[in-house]
Design an enzyme around this catalytic site. Structure first.
Site, PDB file in Angstrom:
ATOM      1  N   GLU A 196      81.625  73.783 122.744  1.00 46.27           N
ATOM      2  CA  GLU A 196      80.567  74.770 123.008  1.00 46.27           C
ATOM      3  C   GLU A 196      79.276  74.359 122.336  1.00 46.27           C
ATOM      4  O   GLU A 196      78.180  74.502 122.892  1.00 46.27           O
ATOM      5  CB  GLU A 196      81.010  76.156 122.505  1.00 46.27           C
ATOM      6  CG  GLU A 196      80.102  77.306 122.950  1.00 46.27           C
ATOM      7  CD  GLU A 196      78.932  77.606 122.003  1.00 46.27           C
ATOM      8  OE1 GLU A 196      78.087  78.434 122.356  1.00 46.27           O
ATOM      9  OE2 GLU A 196      78.845  76.999 120.914  1.00 46.27           O
ATOM     10  N   GLU A 197      79.401  73.856 121.108  1.00 48.87           N
ATOM     11  CA  GLU A 197      78.206  73.570 120.305  1.00 48.87           C
ATOM     12  C   GLU A 197      77.376  72.411 120.864  1.00 48.87           C
ATOM     13  O   GLU A 197      76.253  72.188 120.428  1.00 48.87           O
ATOM     14  CB  GLU A 197      78.602  73.276 118.847  1.00 48.87           C
ATOM     15  CG  GLU A 197      79.231  74.463 118.113  1.00 48.87           C
ATOM     16  CD  GLU A 197      78.259  75.610 117.844  1.00 48.87           C
ATOM     17  OE1 GLU A 197      77.067  75.493 118.174  1.00 48.87           O
ATOM     18  OE2 GLU A 197      78.717  76.639 117.308  1.00 48.87           O
TER      19      GLU A 197
HETATM   20 CO    CO Z   1      77.013  77.849 117.194  1.00 49.95          CO
HETATM   21 ZN    ZN Z   2      79.267  79.942 118.673  1.00 49.95          ZN
END
Ligand code: CO
Ligand code: ZN
Length: 329
Positions: A196-197
């Site tokens: 996600e990052e």
């Molecule tokens: Co984050």
């Molecule tokens: Zn997050």
């Protein structure tokens, strides 16, 4: 919840290296789900069948990865130069304890700046205690990833500080929800997503294969309750936040309303979130196949992307009550 949070934030898992977290979650969910699988991007996808054949297929997504640093080259003096894995700010990097997956620890440091030079990742390095490059290379290779290694601790009665509250606090929430979810009309797919990052990559492939009727991302959000801070209407301890929009997704209005109604039924105080920047897994879920209605339920968090991210356990319990009320309608 507190114990889950402590266990999950202690696991090593920068983007693309989420295995330790996934294995821990699988153990924590033993006997509580019908099926579990990993996909090619290493997402952990856990499913619990609904009791009503006409029920919806609801996907939750909490990301397992945390921000980190990757070794780009090793100086002859034995220092490790780094690049970021996800959003890192130099102000959080001075004199910080970090660790690698093999247990090697080091101190992230900033070198003295030359006149006119500004701080950046290029002025930082990791000191792993080596006296030269040969010694350093025995400990770490180019491409190895480090994460903040400060141990988690309690701040007053209801609050905890640790690295990786973003987004292990939401992993803890989702684990706790699945463990305590009674038979439910809807099929619930709990996705523990990867990467996600670095741009919400795992949730994109997960949503494609899960084919949900709706998607709810679970993530932390920034607070606006610090002195001199930007004016965000989010306070730590005032309850979970239901996202109206951020820079990368506009939540489905009917889903937002349904979540607020569920909160009201459960008597959970919720905050209305508008975040002018950032994005969550909702941003990629919504664009899957022909489109998916999405929303994000957020856990307020102070010092996001630092070694001491603070969340309030009462906000997390509130979020769990809200989601149970939503699912059980
Ligand atoms: Co984050
Ligand atoms: Zn997050």
């Amino acid at each position: 919840m507190k114990e889950l949070l402590q266990q999950l934030t202690a696991a090593y898992g920068p983007s693309g290296r989420e295995n330790e977290v996934a294995e821990l979650i699988l153990k924590l969910l033993e006997g509580k789900i019908d099926t579990a699988r990993r996909d090619a991007l290493d997402n952990l996808i856990c499913e619990r069948k609904g009791t009503d054949p006409k029920g919806k297929r609801i996907m939750f997504s909490a990301h397992m990865d945390q921000i980190g640093m990757v070794v780009t080259h090793i100086e002859k003096e034995g220092y490790l130069r780094i690049s970021n894995v996800g959003g890192l700010s130099v102000s959080n990097l001075r004199a910080r304890r970090v660790r690698f997956s093999n247990g090697v620890q080091g101190v992230m440091t900033e070198q003295p700046l030359k006149p006119g030079e500004t701080s950046s990742l290029h002025t930082c390095y990791i000191d792993v205690g080596a006296s030269d490059a040969t010694e350093a290379e025995k400990l770490v290779k180019v491409g190895d990833m480090a994460v903040f290694a400060e141990p988690g601790f309690t701040v007053n009665q209801h609050r905890l500080a640790a690295p990786a509250m973003d987004d292990r606090s939401a992993c803890a929430l989702l684990v706790s929800l699945m463990r305590d979810l009674p038979p439910c009309p809807h099929t619930v797919v709990a996705v523990f997503s990867t990467q996600e990052e670095v741009g919400c990559r795992g949730s994109a492939t997960a949503a494609y294969s899960v084919e949900p009727d709706e998607g709810i991302a679970l993530d932390v959000t920034l607070c606006g309750d610090q002195p001199e801070d930007r004016k965000l209407a989010i306070n730590l301890g005032d309850g979970p936040a239901i996202k109206i929009m951020d820079a990368r997704s506009i939540s489905n209005p009917a889903l937002v309303d349904a979540l607020f109604s569920a909160a009201k039924r459960a008597k959970v105080a919720c905050q209305r979130e508008v975040l002018p920047y950032g994005g969550t897994d909702a941003s990629s879920i919504q664009l899957s196949r022909g489109g998916v209605p999405v929303c994000t339920v957020s856990i307020p968090c102070r010092n996001v992307h630092s070694p001491c991210e603070i969340v309030d356990l009462r906000d997390m319990e509130g979020a769990k009550k809200l989601l149970l009320s939503y699912l059980l309608g």
